[in-house]
Scaffold this motif. Sequence first.
Motif, mmCIF file in Angstrom:
data_model
loop_
_atom_site.group_PDB
_atom_site.id
_atom_site.type_symbol
_atom_site.label_atom_id
_atom_site.label_comp_id
_atom_site.label_asym_id
_atom_site.label_seq_id
_atom_site.Cartn_x
_atom_site.Cartn_y
_atom_site.Cartn_z
ATOM 1 N N PHE A 170 0.830 -1.206 0.000
ATOM 2 C CA PHE A 170 0.000 0.000 0.000
ATOM 3 C C PHE A 170 0.864 1.256 0.000
ATOM 4 O O PHE A 170 0.556 2.248 -0.655
ATOM 5 N N THR A 171 1.990 1.172 0.729
ATOM 6 C CA THR A 171 2.904 2.324 0.750
ATOM 7 C C THR A 171 3.467 2.592 -0.635
ATOM 8 O O THR A 171 3.572 3.750 -1.073
ATOM 9 N N ASN A 172 3.826 1.522 -1.343
ATOM 10 C CA ASN A 172 4.344 1.684 -2.705
ATOM 11 C C ASN A 172 3.294 2.312 -3.626
ATOM 12 O O ASN A 172 3.597 3.184 -4.445
ATOM 13 N N PHE A 173 2.045 1.855 -3.468
ATOM 14 C CA PHE A 173 0.996 2.384 -4.338
ATOM 15 C C PHE A 173 0.714 3.853 -4.012
ATOM 16 O O PHE A 173 0.490 4.669 -4.923
ATOM 17 N N THR A 174 0.730 4.190 -2.725
ATOM 18 C CA THR A 174 0.483 5.591 -2.364
ATOM 19 C C THR A 174 1.597 6.500 -2.864
ATOM 20 O O THR A 174 1.382 7.710 -3.016
ATOM 21 N N THR A 175 2.775 5.927 -3.128
ATOM 22 C CA THR A 175 3.845 6.723 -3.729
ATOM 23 C C THR A 175 3.438 7.155 -5.135
ATOM 24 O O THR A 175 3.612 8.319 -5.525
ATOM 25 N N PHE A 176 2.883 6.213 -5.918
ATOM 26 C CA PHE A 176 2.333 6.554 -7.233
ATOM 27 C C PHE A 176 1.241 7.613 -7.092
ATOM 28 O O PHE A 176 1.199 8.592 -7.833
ATOM 29 N N PHE A 177 0.362 7.372 -6.112
ATOM 30 C CA PHE A 177 -0.773 8.272 -5.898
ATOM 31 C C PHE A 177 -0.294 9.690 -5.576
ATOM 32 O O PHE A 177 -0.762 10.675 -6.156
ATOM 33 N N THR A 178 0.675 9.787 -4.651
ATOM 34 C CA THR A 178 1.175 11.101 -4.244
ATOM 35 C C THR A 178 1.871 11.811 -5.388
ATOM 36 O O THR A 178 1.654 13.006 -5.624
ATOM 37 N N PHE A 179 2.715 11.078 -6.121
ATOM 38 C CA PHE A 179 3.437 11.673 -7.240
ATOM 39 C C PHE A 179 2.461 12.152 -8.309
ATOM 40 O O PHE A 179 2.565 13.290 -8.813
ATOM 41 N N ALA A 180 1.507 11.306 -8.668
ATOM 42 C CA ALA A 180 0.543 11.659 -9.714
ATOM 43 C C ALA A 180 -0.319 12.847 -9.299
ATOM 44 O O ALA A 180 -0.594 13.740 -10.104
ATOM 45 N N THR A 181 -0.709 12.866 -8.026
ATOM 46 C CA THR A 181 -1.524 13.978 -7.535
ATOM 47 C C THR A 181 -0.753 15.287 -7.584
ATOM 48 O O THR A 181 -1.286 16.325 -7.993
ATOM 49 N N PHE A 182 0.515 15.229 -7.188
ATOM 50 C CA PHE A 182 1.334 16.439 -7.242
ATOM 51 C C PHE A 182 1.495 16.925 -8.682
ATOM 52 O O PHE A 182 1.418 18.131 -8.951
ATOM 53 N N VAL A 183 1.734 16.002 -9.609
ATOM 54 C CA VAL A 183 1.908 16.376 -11.017
ATOM 55 C C VAL A 183 0.654 17.075 -11.540
ATOM 56 O O VAL A 183 0.733 18.131 -12.172
ATOM 57 N N ASN A 184 -0.516 16.482 -11.259
ATOM 58 C CA ASN A 184 -1.760 17.085 -11.738
ATOM 59 C C ASN A 184 -1.981 18.458 -11.116
ATOM 60 O O ASN A 184 -2.333 19.423 -11.820
ATOM 61 N N TRP A 185 -1.758 18.565 -9.807
ATOM 62 C CA TRP A 185 -1.959 19.839 -9.113
ATOM 63 C C TRP A 185 -0.972 20.892 -9.600
ATOM 64 O O TRP A 185 -1.342 22.044 -9.833
ATOM 65 N N ASP A 186 0.300 20.502 -9.778
ATOM 66 C CA ASP A 186 1.322 21.471 -10.170
ATOM 67 C C ASP A 186 1.119 21.942 -11.610
ATOM 68 O O ASP A 186 1.306 23.133 -11.906
#
Length: 422
Positions: A170-186
């Motif tokens: 789950f931690t590995n998947f949330t890394t994808f989630f966090t990175f993707a969310t930051f990219v979209n927001w930025d």
Amino acid sequence: MLGRFEDPDTERTYVEGERLARIPGTRFLAGIGIVTLLSYIGFNPLHFPREGVIAYNLAAGIFIAALVGIIALTFTRFYVERGWVDMLIFTALGVAMIMLIDALGDQAAITGISRFGMAIINLGILMVFASVGFVATTRYYLAWAGVVLVIYLAFLVQADRGIVNKVYTFTNFTTFFTFATFVNWDIDRRARKTFAAGQALELERRKTEELLFNVLPPEVAARLREGQAVADSFSDVSVIFIDIVGFSKLARRLSPGMLVKVLNEVFSIADECADRTGVEKVKTIGDAYLAVSGGQASGDRGAGEAIAFACDIIRSIRVFAQETDLDVQVRVGIHTGPVVGGVVGSRRYAYDYWGDTMNVASRVEGIAQPGGIAVSESTYLSARTAMPFSGAELHTLKGVGEVKIFRIDRASVCGEDEGPIA
């Protein structure tokens, strides 16, 4: 955090503009997905059993159909105007991706990657793809990504794995989630800043154009914007010089502030008269006011309108003098002839006129009586059939020589009680 514009119209303009601008990128990403899936469709039969190939091809076919649908949708105004459609697009892609994960999970013995591993890899890829694919709709992306995160968490909970494995997965998947969310927001944050800067720049451009149009005729302003030299020749322009009588005495009586206020009111009255009669204000020179009839912005006007303007301003100034109890009068001189017009210099633009006609008009103004109108012979010849004039008077004008001067019968032309000015 989401940085939405307060004005709904501005927000809509931003979203539509950003979606329109990023259509090529969206098509490119969809194209990459299609090519990747097709390559696996061609590669899998070399290693998968027939049942596995069929299951994968079915899931990949649905995925490809969804990607083709995205590309087709980008050719419509519906895609540009309805940002929420991204939710439907990526929900469909999510369903197709789950089918792919299931098909590949069944081939774990061949690929060496369990359904668990396939889920984290493929859903992570979809998450990153979505971070770019959700265009100018961060709030929709967060809603969609949150649902995917919950579904994946539910998948982990029911999976036959140890708690440590589940936590790390789950931690590995949330890394994808966090990175993707930051990219979209930025991406959205930067795009909004660029859009806001563009809006501010456009506002300043409009202000500049409005200011330019206030001092120049629209055609002239357009030519200046295109970098053209502005120089025009006019063969028959009536030049109007107006001077405040006894301004020096008035200046001695009034304070500087009051004097400027009086000048402003007199020239404002002249501006209003110019608007009413359609003549073109050129500029003010000290206590004098210069206008033309038949120039760049008044090409359909002539000597008649020039005289009408002179009568209007004399009447208006008389009313002003009565209301303010100030001894203010003007005299007007008009001469008709050829002039050259244009814009010179690179600062404080103004459309100006030059030529001997301008000089003669200023000399004719000096002959006019207080509250009176004097015109040259050329102006008289242009307007004599339309209004009465006094008889010709011979005057010697400085730098011009001997000329015939005519005066306007204000009682007939200007509708005043006084008789002709001698």
